[in-house]
Design a protein around this motif. Structure first.
Motif, PDB file in Angstrom:
ATOM      1  N   ASN A   1     -50.531  92.649  88.014  1.00  0.00           N
ATOM      2  CA  ASN A   1     -49.892  92.935  89.227  1.00  0.00           C
ATOM      3  C   ASN A   1     -48.248  92.979  89.179  1.00  0.00           C
ATOM      4  O   ASN A   1     -47.585  93.993  89.626  1.00  0.00           O
ATOM      5  CB  ASN A   1     -49.937  91.743  90.448  1.00  0.00           C
TER       6      ASN A   1
ATOM      7  N   THR B   1     -47.756  96.503  87.398  1.00  0.00           N
ATOM      8  CA  THR B   1     -48.087  97.737  88.332  1.00  0.00           C
ATOM      9  C   THR B   1     -46.963  97.623  89.327  1.00  0.00           C
ATOM     10  O   THR B   1     -46.175  98.721  89.568  1.00  0.00           O
ATOM     11  CB  THR B   1     -49.227  97.419  89.121  1.00  0.00           C
ATOM     12  N   ALA B   2     -46.332  96.468  89.687  1.00  0.00           N
ATOM     13  CA  ALA B   2     -45.072  96.388  90.826  1.00  0.00           C
ATOM     14  C   ALA B   2     -43.892  97.056  90.230  1.00  0.00           C
ATOM     15  O   ALA B   2     -43.131  97.683  90.438  1.00  0.00           O
ATOM     16  CB  ALA B   2     -44.947  95.014  91.207  1.00  0.00           C
TER      17      ALA B   2
ATOM     18  N   ILE C   1     -43.720  99.005  87.500  1.00  0.00           N
ATOM     19  CA  ILE C   1     -43.745 100.677  87.617  1.00  0.00           C
ATOM     20  C   ILE C   1     -43.605 101.255  88.483  1.00  0.00           C
ATOM     21  O   ILE C   1     -42.912 102.284  88.691  1.00  0.00           O
ATOM     22  CB  ILE C   1     -45.268 100.856  86.851  1.00  0.00           C
ATOM     23  N   ALA C   2     -44.103 100.722  89.697  1.00  0.00           N
ATOM     24  CA  ALA C   2     -44.073 101.380  91.048  1.00  0.00           C
ATOM     25  C   ALA C   2     -42.541 101.342  91.508  1.00  0.00           C
ATOM     26  O   ALA C   2     -41.816 102.509  91.910  1.00  0.00           O
ATOM     27  CB  ALA C   2     -44.749 100.723  92.122  1.00  0.00           C
ATOM     28  N   ALA C   3     -41.841 100.216  91.025  1.00  0.00           N
ATOM     29  CA  ALA C   3     -40.395 100.009  91.363  1.00  0.00           C
ATOM     30  C   ALA C   3     -39.704 100.916  90.509  1.00  0.00           C
ATOM     31  O   ALA C   3     -38.607 101.533  91.274  1.00  0.00           O
ATOM     32  CB  ALA C   3     -39.856  98.537  91.185  1.00  0.00           C
ATOM     33  N   THR C   4     -39.879 101.330  89.381  1.00  0.00           N
ATOM     34  CA  THR C   4     -39.047 102.115  88.662  1.00  0.00           C
ATOM     35  C   THR C   4     -39.237 103.447  88.864  1.00  0.00           C
ATOM     36  O   THR C   4     -38.340 104.183  89.116  1.00  0.00           O
ATOM     37  CB  THR C   4     -39.525 101.880  87.134  1.00  0.00           C
ATOM     38  N   THR C   5     -40.477 103.733  89.101  1.00  0.00           N
ATOM     39  CA  THR C   5     -40.809 105.195  89.625  1.00  0.00           C
ATOM     40  C   THR C   5     -40.198 105.544  90.965  1.00  0.00           C
ATOM     41  O   THR C   5     -39.474 106.655  91.352  1.00  0.00           O
ATOM     42  CB  THR C   5     -42.484 105.256  89.985  1.00  0.00           C
ATOM     43  N   GLU C   6     -40.087 104.609  92.057  1.00  0.00           N
ATOM     44  CA  GLU C   6     -39.421 104.591  93.185  1.00  0.00           C
ATOM     45  C   GLU C   6     -38.015 104.924  92.958  1.00  0.00           C
ATOM     46  O   GLU C   6     -37.168 105.891  93.607  1.00  0.00           O
ATOM     47  CB  GLU C   6     -39.568 103.636  94.110  1.00  0.00           C
TER      48      GLU C   6
END
Length: 110
Positions: free
Chosen positions: A3, A6-7, A9-14
């Motif tokens: 988790n 995943t968080a 990676i999502a934060a970096t992508t955003e």
């Protein structure tokens, strides 16, 4: 752990997607992908170490069974071979380099 990863990676992508300048956004994406590749390589080395540590006195099938993979995959990991998915993604179809479509269907079915 998953988790958190995943968080992250999502934060970096955003964060990368929010960069307004297109050239800077491209560079930020390139840098992030490099970090992920480096991390993936390091994690693969950990898997390689584990399989090699488990191997003495066991067959590859036994090692694979312990790890929830096939014996042949356990041996591949131990030897440092990546997944076939990575190999396919990183190697373009031979005819693509010649300017041909990567479509591999026989001519009669196109």
């Amino acid at each position: 752990m998953t988790n958190a990863l995943t968080a992250a990676i999502a934060a970096t992508t955003e964060e990368v997607a929010a960069v307004e300048d297109l050239v800077e956004r491209y560079e930020a994406a390139r840098q992030a992908r490099t970090l992920y590749k480096d991390g993936d390589r390091d994690l693969m080395l950990i898997q390689q170490e584990v399989t090699n540590t488990l191997k003495p006195g066991r067959t590859w099938a036994e090692v694979g069974s312990m790890l929830g993979i096939t014996g042949s995959r356990a041996e591949q990991v131990a030897r440092g071979r990546g997944t076939s998915r990575h190999a396919v993604e990183s190697t373009p179809h031979a005819r693509t380099a010649e300017g041909h479509s990567p479509d591999t269907a026989p001519p009669e079915s196109r």
